[in-house]
Design an enzyme around this catalytic site. Structure first.
Site, PDB file in Angstrom:
ATOM      1  N   ASP A   1      42.746  35.082  50.439  1.00 53.45           N
ATOM      2  CA  ASP A   1      42.165  33.784  50.681  1.00 53.45           C
ATOM      3  C   ASP A   1      42.737  32.606  49.734  1.00 53.45           C
ATOM      4  OD1 ASP A   1      40.087  31.902  51.445  1.00 53.45           O
ATOM      5  OD2 ASP A   1      38.953  32.574  49.543  1.00 53.45           O
TER       6      ASP A   1
ATOM      7  N   GLU B   1      40.883  43.794  45.558  1.00 52.63           N
ATOM      8  CA  GLU B   1      40.504  44.148  46.875  1.00 52.63           C
ATOM      9  C   GLU B   1      41.329  44.880  47.778  1.00 52.63           C
ATOM     10  OE1 GLU B   1      38.004  40.973  48.591  1.00 52.63           O
ATOM     11  OE2 GLU B   1      36.672  40.978  46.777  1.00 52.63           O
TER      12      GLU B   1
ATOM     13  N   TYR C   1      29.377  39.392  46.858  1.00 50.55           N
ATOM     14  CA  TYR C   1      28.749  38.075  47.094  1.00 50.55           C
ATOM     15  C   TYR C   1      27.523  38.137  47.644  1.00 50.55           C
ATOM     16  CZ  TYR C   1      33.383  36.276  45.824  1.00 50.55           C
ATOM     17  OH  TYR C   1      34.460  35.930  45.258  1.00 50.55           O
TER      18      TYR C   1
ATOM     19  N   GLU D   1      33.856  39.233  40.549  1.00 53.59           N
ATOM     20  CA  GLU D   1      33.420  37.935  41.573  1.00 53.59           C
ATOM     21  C   GLU D   1      31.930  38.090  41.899  1.00 53.59           C
ATOM     22  OE1 GLU D   1      36.310  37.603  44.420  1.00 53.59           O
ATOM     23  OE2 GLU D   1      37.990  38.185  43.318  1.00 53.59           O
TER      24      GLU D   1
HETATM   25  C1  GCB Z   1      37.108  37.539  47.412  1.00 51.34           C
HETATM   26  C2  GCB Z   1      38.502  37.747  46.879  1.00 51.34           C
HETATM   27  C3  GCB Z   1      38.842  36.120  46.495  1.00 51.34           C
HETATM   28  C4  GCB Z   1      38.299  35.099  47.604  1.00 51.34           C
HETATM   29  C5  GCB Z   1      36.705  35.330  47.590  1.00 51.34           C
HETATM   30  C6  GCB Z   1      36.039  34.303  48.497  1.00 51.34           C
HETATM   31  O1  GCB Z   1      36.597  38.780  47.435  1.00 51.34           O
HETATM   32  O2  GCB Z   1      38.921  38.198  45.934  1.00 51.34           O
HETATM   33  O3  GCB Z   1      40.128  35.770  46.584  1.00 51.34           O
HETATM   34  O4  GCB Z   1      38.705  33.812  47.451  1.00 51.34           O
HETATM   35  O5  GCB Z   1      36.386  36.457  47.970  1.00 51.34           O
HETATM   36  O6  GCB Z   1      35.636  33.290  47.947  1.00 51.34           O
HETATM   37  O7  GCB Z   1      35.849  34.760  49.649  1.00 51.34           O
END
Ligand code: GCB
Length: 688
Positions: free
Chosen positions: A229, A484, A537, A573
């Site tokens: 991403d 990941e 997330y 994250e």
């Molecule tokens: C993740 C990735 C990261 C992305 C992020 C997102 O899990 O490690 O590279 O930018 O999510 O914002 O989706």
């Protein structure tokens, strides 16, 4: 003694560029090569080659014996036809100036990603581009020294020619490489450098990607796709150096440090020298190793005649401490190596043959199943995942941006970041050392998916190069072997067992970690790590809009990682996309209010987890907004930044600042900046 020198001479003649074995006065030969003949008992991938240790990873520094020139500036660039990326090789474009091939010449700054400089489709170009410039090399560089060409990073792969003759090639972006070019140069005259850079990713590159043919209104064109991403910026993204060394020179250094309970610092060092047949008449006589403090006073020294490794003890040491853990963080000494040598004609050498100064921070790092400890104190890491990314420059090294980013990191009270998802510039590592910002140093293996032997070879090589480059930085507190990876897949087990087993052997006193998004029950990687890191997330990709579904889910998940693997746990994250200036009451996803609410619920979960001791860090995704490929989920890029892409705070930055300083005060009794005590009213709640 004679027999020993015969052996040295044999080694010297048998290969133009070999590491020297030293014959010492007491007849002991010290082989200063890292031992690359190790056996890896758990290495399950038969036929996979273990990487040969890289050379040329010492940062170019001026000294009494070395000169450094930068080839940064405006270069010329030509784009090759995406349908025929190797045309330039077939037609030998490197043999003459690129002007002769009759294609448009684009002025291209170095360092920079080339993608966002022009106004046309260069941004999405797939395949090769060619760079060229001319430069002068002083007449005085000829003869008694070597000239090196060093690229700090070209993404993804590169071939370089000097005056039409091949100089070097390399693949895997974000990592330095160099070659001696003394034989290719015209001294005291103009020279031409040509570089071909290829941005194509495949199943076997680190990271993985693919190129496919797509039918468009204008014919069939190659298109690159990848699952990670962030935008696959390419080009000569960091500085290009020319530098000199003497014929016999210090080619590599390794230091490890420790802080003893009695306040004595210990530095163990190893020195590698390199020579060639031109330097046969020159013999190393001794090495003077001096440690100087910030004021230039010698704090410890050693004259080393016998073996080229040793130990310095530093009484009343000033240890290296992270930011906000000590009033004087990031204390660095200068470790100066003076190599003395004598030629056959001279009996005594008086001026050093080569001098190299390495900044060194003295600290100990240790870990167990519950904590990561620096100088004996358990760490709680509070920081960010970041990107090297900015408007127009893309991933191009920019000292202005670097200085701003470090100001913001300190303003917000962070003490750590992860180099998501690739090695960051050497200059940023130096900044981190100086400012006491701790680094989780990640290799470029992001989102790897198809596990196969050749990928493993490249993956190991990327870790070898990263660790070799960064092992002397006090700021590095862990290596991250991947972000990941599809670690739930069957192939992942054998792959990661081999990878981690290899990496542990070269890990130079740091624990191994990774940023995992599989679940504790399916992940095949976590069992091999020292610290389990996970990305999640909550209330963004899952349960979007539900900030009331964070605390329980998060604390339960962290506990499962702990229960299953019994290791310290970090969240690498969490976050949510936020359009700067978009407000909504009640909070609605993408608004600044939503980001604040989402963070606040995470803080609650982290504070519950902190009480369980094995939870050792919280990392926001992301420090700043950044560019991605074009997809319908990204509005101009990923907007999960606490800062905008031009490094101004979103509302959440102020809340995060409050938390990070509160943690620093609670854990390390730091002094909190005056402006955090913004007067609003008398306390509303008594606990405030
Ligand atoms: C993740 C990735 C990261 C992305 C992020 C997102 O899990 O490690 O590279 O930018 O999510 O914002 O989706």
């Amino acid at each position: 003694m004679g027999r020993l020198w015969f052996l040295v001479a044999y080694l010297l003649f048998s290969n133009l560029q070999i590491q020297i074995s030293f014959a010492t006065e007491d007849g002991f030969i010290l082989n200063m090569n890292p031992d690359d003949s190790k056996e890896y008992p758990l290495f399950k991938y038969e036929g996979v080659k273990i990487p040969v240790p890289t050379t040329g990873l010492l940062y170019p520094r001026e000294s009494e014996s070395r000169e450094v020139l930068r080839l940064d500036g405006l270069w010329k660039m030509v784009i090759s036809d995406p349908g025929d990326p190797l045309q330039g090789i077939r037609e030998k474009w490197f043999q003459n100036t690129l002007r002769k091939i009759g294609r448009e010449i684009i002025p291209m700054p170095v360092p920079a990603s080339y993608n966002d400089i022009t106004t046309d489709d260069l941004r999405d170009h797939v395949g090769t581009v060619w760079y060229e410039r001319t430069f002068f090399v002083p007449r005085s560089w000829k003869g008694k020294q070597r000239t090196w060409l060093r690229f700090s990073s070209v993404h993804y792969s590169a071939v370089a020619w000097i005056n039409g003759r091949n100089a070097t090639s390399h693949s895997i972006g974000h990592l330095p490489f160099e070659a001696e070019i003394s034989e290719l140069l015209s001294f005291g005259a103009e020279n031409r450098i040509t570089v071909m850079c290829d941005n194509r990713l495949s199943n076997r590159t680190i990271p993985q990607g693919s190129v496919s043919k797509v039918a468009t209104d204008f014919g069939t064109v190659p298109v690159q796709s990848y699952t990670f991403d962030f935008f696959n910026y390419a080009g000569i993204q960091r500085s290009v150096h020319l530098y000199t060394t003497p014929l016999l020179y210090i080619s590599d250094l390794e230091v490890t440090t420790q802080l003893t309970a009695k306040g004595i610092g210990r530095i163990d060092y190893r020195v590698w020298l390199n020579g060639s047949k031109e330097s046969l008449g020159i013999r190393p006589t001794h090495l003077l190793v001096q440690l100087r403090d910030r004021d230039g006073h010698v704090a410890a020294q050693q004259v080393n005649k016998a073996v080229y490794h040793g130990t310095l003890l530093v009484p009343n040491v000033k240890p290296w401490w992270p930011y906000l853990m000590h009033p004087d963080p990031g204390y660095l000494y200068d470790l100066q190596f003076d190599l003395f040598a004598a030629s056959d004609e001279e009996i005594k050498a008086n001026a050093p043959q080569d001098v190299y100064r390495l900044p060194v921070g003295i600290r100990s790092l240790a870990w167990n199943n519950e904590s990561l400890l620096l100088n004996g104190k358990p760490l709680y890491l509070r920081g960010f995942g970041r990107h090297e990314d900015s408007d127009i420059r893309g991933k191009g090294l920019d000292n202005v941006l670097l200085a701003r980013d470090f100001s913001l990191l300190k303003w917000i009270g962070a003490n750590a970041y992860r180099t998501s998802h690739y090695p960051y510039s050497e200059e940023s590592m130096q900044f981190a050392d100086q400012h006491g910002i701790m680094i989780i140093d990640e290799c470029p293996a992001v989102n790897i998916d198809v596990f196969e032997p050749q990928l493993l070879e490249h993956h190991m090589s990327s870790l070898e190069q990263l660790i070799h480059r960064d092992r002397n930085h006090p700021s590095v507190v862990a290596w991250s072997v991947a972000n990941e990876p599809r670690s739930h897949k069957q192939g992942a087990l054998k792959y990661f067992e081999s990878l981690v087993n290899y990496t542990r052997d070269i890990s130079h006193g740091r624990p191994l970690t990774a940023a995992i998004n599989a679940s504790p029950s399916t992940c095949h990687l976590a069992q091999f790590l020292d610290i389990v890191g996970f990305n999640r997330y909550n209330s963004w990709y899952q349960n979007s809009g539900r900030t009331d579904m964070i605390v329980n889910l998060l604390t339960t998940e962290a506990q499962s990682w702990r229960d299953k693997f019994g290791k310290p746990v970090i969240q690498f994250e969490y976050g949510g996309d936020t359009m700067e200036g978009m407000h909504s009451l009640p909070a609605f996803i993408w608004s600044e209010e939503y980001q604040v609410e989402l963070f606040s619920r995470h803080f609650k979960a982290f504070d519950e987890l902190r009480e369980r001791k094995w939870f050792i860090g919280e990392f926001v995704w992301n420090f700043a907004d950044f560019r991605t490929a074009q997809t319908i989920t990204r509005v101009g890029g990923n907007k999960k930044g606490v800062f905008t892409r031009n490094r101004q705070p979103k509302e959440v930055a102020h809340i995060l600042r409050w938390r990070y300083f509160a943690l620093a005060k609670e854990l390390d009794q730091c002094i909190v900046p005056e402006d955090l005590n913004l007067y609003i009213s008398k306390p509303i709640h008594s606990e405030l």
